[in-house]
Design an enzyme around this catalytic site. Sequence first.
Site, PDB file in Angstrom:
ATOM      1  N   GLY A  22      -7.592  -5.582  -0.135  1.00 26.16           N
ATOM      2  CA  GLY A  22      -6.251  -5.290  -0.632  1.00 26.16           C
ATOM      3  C   GLY A  22      -5.241  -6.179   0.067  1.00 26.16           C
ATOM      4  O   GLY A  22      -5.358  -6.412   1.269  1.00 26.16           O
ATOM      5  N   ASP A  41      -3.471   0.197   6.168  1.00 27.71           N
ATOM      6  CA  ASP A  41      -3.980   1.521   6.568  1.00 27.71           C
ATOM      7  C   ASP A  41      -4.069   1.707   8.085  1.00 27.71           C
ATOM      8  O   ASP A  41      -4.210   2.831   8.560  1.00 27.71           O
ATOM      9  CB  ASP A  41      -5.385   1.740   5.990  1.00 27.71           C
ATOM     10  CG  ASP A  41      -5.397   1.721   4.476  1.00 27.71           C
ATOM     11  OD1 ASP A  41      -4.339   1.973   3.875  1.00 27.71           O
ATOM     12  OD2 ASP A  41      -6.457   1.437   3.895  1.00 27.71           O
ATOM     13  N   GLY A  66      -4.116   5.618   1.972  1.00 33.17           N
ATOM     14  CA  GLY A  66      -4.925   6.056   3.113  1.00 33.17           C
ATOM     15  C   GLY A  66      -6.114   6.838   2.601  1.00 33.17           C
ATOM     16  O   GLY A  66      -6.005   8.029   2.325  1.00 33.17           O
ATOM     17  N   GLU A 121      -3.634   9.760   0.151  1.00 31.89           N
ATOM     18  CA  GLU A 121      -4.426   9.848  -1.086  1.00 31.89           C
ATOM     19  C   GLU A 121      -5.820  10.430  -0.860  1.00 31.89           C
ATOM     20  O   GLU A 121      -6.410  11.012  -1.764  1.00 31.89           O
ATOM     21  CB  GLU A 121      -4.556   8.461  -1.729  1.00 31.89           C
ATOM     22  CG  GLU A 121      -5.228   7.450  -0.819  1.00 31.89           C
ATOM     23  CD  GLU A 121      -5.281   6.035  -1.367  1.00 31.89           C
ATOM     24  OE1 GLU A 121      -5.182   5.859  -2.586  1.00 31.89           O
ATOM     25  OE2 GLU A 121      -5.431   5.108  -0.558  1.00 31.89           O
TER      26      GLU A 121
HETATM   27  O1  F6P Z   1      -7.132  -0.745   2.051  1.00 31.19           O
HETATM   28  C1  F6P Z   1      -5.863  -0.895   1.595  1.00 31.19           C
HETATM   29  C2  F6P Z   1      -5.566  -0.010   0.405  1.00 31.19           C
HETATM   30  O2  F6P Z   1      -4.235  -0.242   0.069  1.00 31.19           O
HETATM   31  C3  F6P Z   1      -5.869   1.468   0.589  1.00 31.19           C
HETATM   32  O3  F6P Z   1      -4.872   2.169   1.271  1.00 31.19           O
HETATM   33  C4  F6P Z   1      -6.018   1.933  -0.835  1.00 31.19           C
HETATM   34  O4  F6P Z   1      -6.814   3.089  -0.910  1.00 31.19           O
HETATM   35  C5  F6P Z   1      -6.689   0.780  -1.481  1.00 31.19           C
HETATM   36  O5  F6P Z   1      -6.356  -0.371  -0.705  1.00 31.19           O
HETATM   37  C6  F6P Z   1      -6.318   0.568  -2.909  1.00 31.19           C
HETATM   38  O6  F6P Z   1      -7.015  -0.514  -3.381  1.00 31.19           O
HETATM   39  P1  F6P Z   1      -6.833  -1.168  -4.825  1.00 31.19           P
HETATM   40  O7  F6P Z   1      -5.493  -1.818  -4.860  1.00 31.19           O
HETATM   41  O8  F6P Z   1      -7.923  -2.169  -4.931  1.00 31.19           O
HETATM   42  O9  F6P Z   1      -6.951  -0.057  -5.809  1.00 31.19           O
END
Ligand code: F6P
Length: 341
Positions: free
Chosen positions: A10, A127, A170, A221
Site C-alpha cells: 500500500g 499502520d 489497521g 477496520e
Molecule cells: O497496509 C496499509 C493498508 O493501508 C492497511 O491499513 C489497509 O488494511 C490496507 O493497506 C488496504 O489495502 P488496499 O489499498 O490494497 O485495499
Amino acid sequence: MRIGVLTGGGDCPGLNAVIRAVVRKGTVVHGHEFVGFRDGWKGPLEGLTMPLGVTQTRGILPRGGTILGSSRTNPIKVDGGVERIEANLRELGVDALIAIGGEDTLGVATSLAAHGLNVVGVPKTIDNDLSGTDYTFGFDTAVQVAVEAIDRLHTTAESHHRALIVEVMGRHAGWIALHSGLAGGANVILIPERRFDIDKVCDYVTTRFASEFAPILVVAEGAQPLEGTMELQTGELDAFGHVRLGGIGQFLEREIAARTGYEARQTVLGHVQRGGTPTAYDRVLATRFGLHAADAVNDGDSGVMVALRGTDIVRVPLAEATGELKTVPLERYEEAEVFFG
Ligand code: F6P
C-alpha cells in the site's frame, strides 16, 4: 555500483521523500547510479524499469504516493519468480536493491537476501506495525488526517445528538485508531488486538449522551467483537493472503442504533489516510531513512533494514522486522480506556 529501488505494498506519504534522499546521497556523495523498478516486486519480476537520477527526484519531497508506482505482487508465489528476478537484475547490471515497503514487501526482501541477493530494506506503512523500528513514516500523516476528521465530527455529532463512528485503517494493529482516538478525544476506541463487548460499547455511548455530549467512536477496520457475540462478514484475499476488510463501522452503526435508540452514523476514512502530502515529521523520518539506506548499500551491507530507535537511525536484520507484527500492547490500550464513555 548500480542500485535498483522499488516501493511495494500500500502506498504511504513519504515514499517519494525516501526515494529522493536515497538517490541524492547515493549519487552525489557515494557516486552510484540508480534504476527505478516500477510497481513493487512486479518491476524486478517483469523487468519494468524507469530512469532514476537526481533530475527525476527533484521537487518530489512533499508529494504523496510514489513516483515508482506500487503493487502487492508477491514474486515468491510466482513459479520461478526468484530466478526471474535474479536473471533480470543480472541482465540490467543491478548490483543491489533498496526495497521500501511494509511487512509483505520486506518479507520478500528477506527471502531474496537469503538467496544471496544484495537487499536493503526501508520500513514503510501507515499502520506502524513493523517490528524493529519505533515508528514507520506515513503513520504520523495518517493519524493527522484521522484527527482532523475526528475534530470535525465532534461538532456535527453534537449538533445532531448522534453517535459518530470513525472507521480507520489497521487490519491487525490498532496504532492509527489508538493515536487518533487519543489525540481526537474519542469516547471509545476499538482495535484488533482487543476484542470488544458490544454491550460495554453501548454503555459508553449512553453515558456520553447522559453528559450532554455526543460520542465519537474510533474503530480500526480489523476490530472484532467478542467471540460468538456478532457475526462479521469477511472479504476476498490478496496475493499475500490478507483479507480485504471494511464493514465494521457499518455493523456498529446498526447495532448501536438498535441497542441504544440513539442515531448512529459511520464515516469510513479509507484511502484518504494514505494519500496526499506527508507531515513534516514523516518527511524528516523518510529522508533520514533514505540517507541511511544509501549508506548501508554503499557499505556493502545486505539483509538489513534501516530503523528508528529513539532518535537514532540504526540497521537491524530484515528478519527481525518481518518476523512478528508490532501490535498495540494491552497496557497502551488501557491508558486510553480512562477516557472512554
Ligand atoms: O497496509 C496499509 C493498508 O493501508 C492497511 O491499513 C489497509 O488494511 C490496507 O493497506 C488496504 O489495502 P488496499 O489499498 O490494497 O485495499
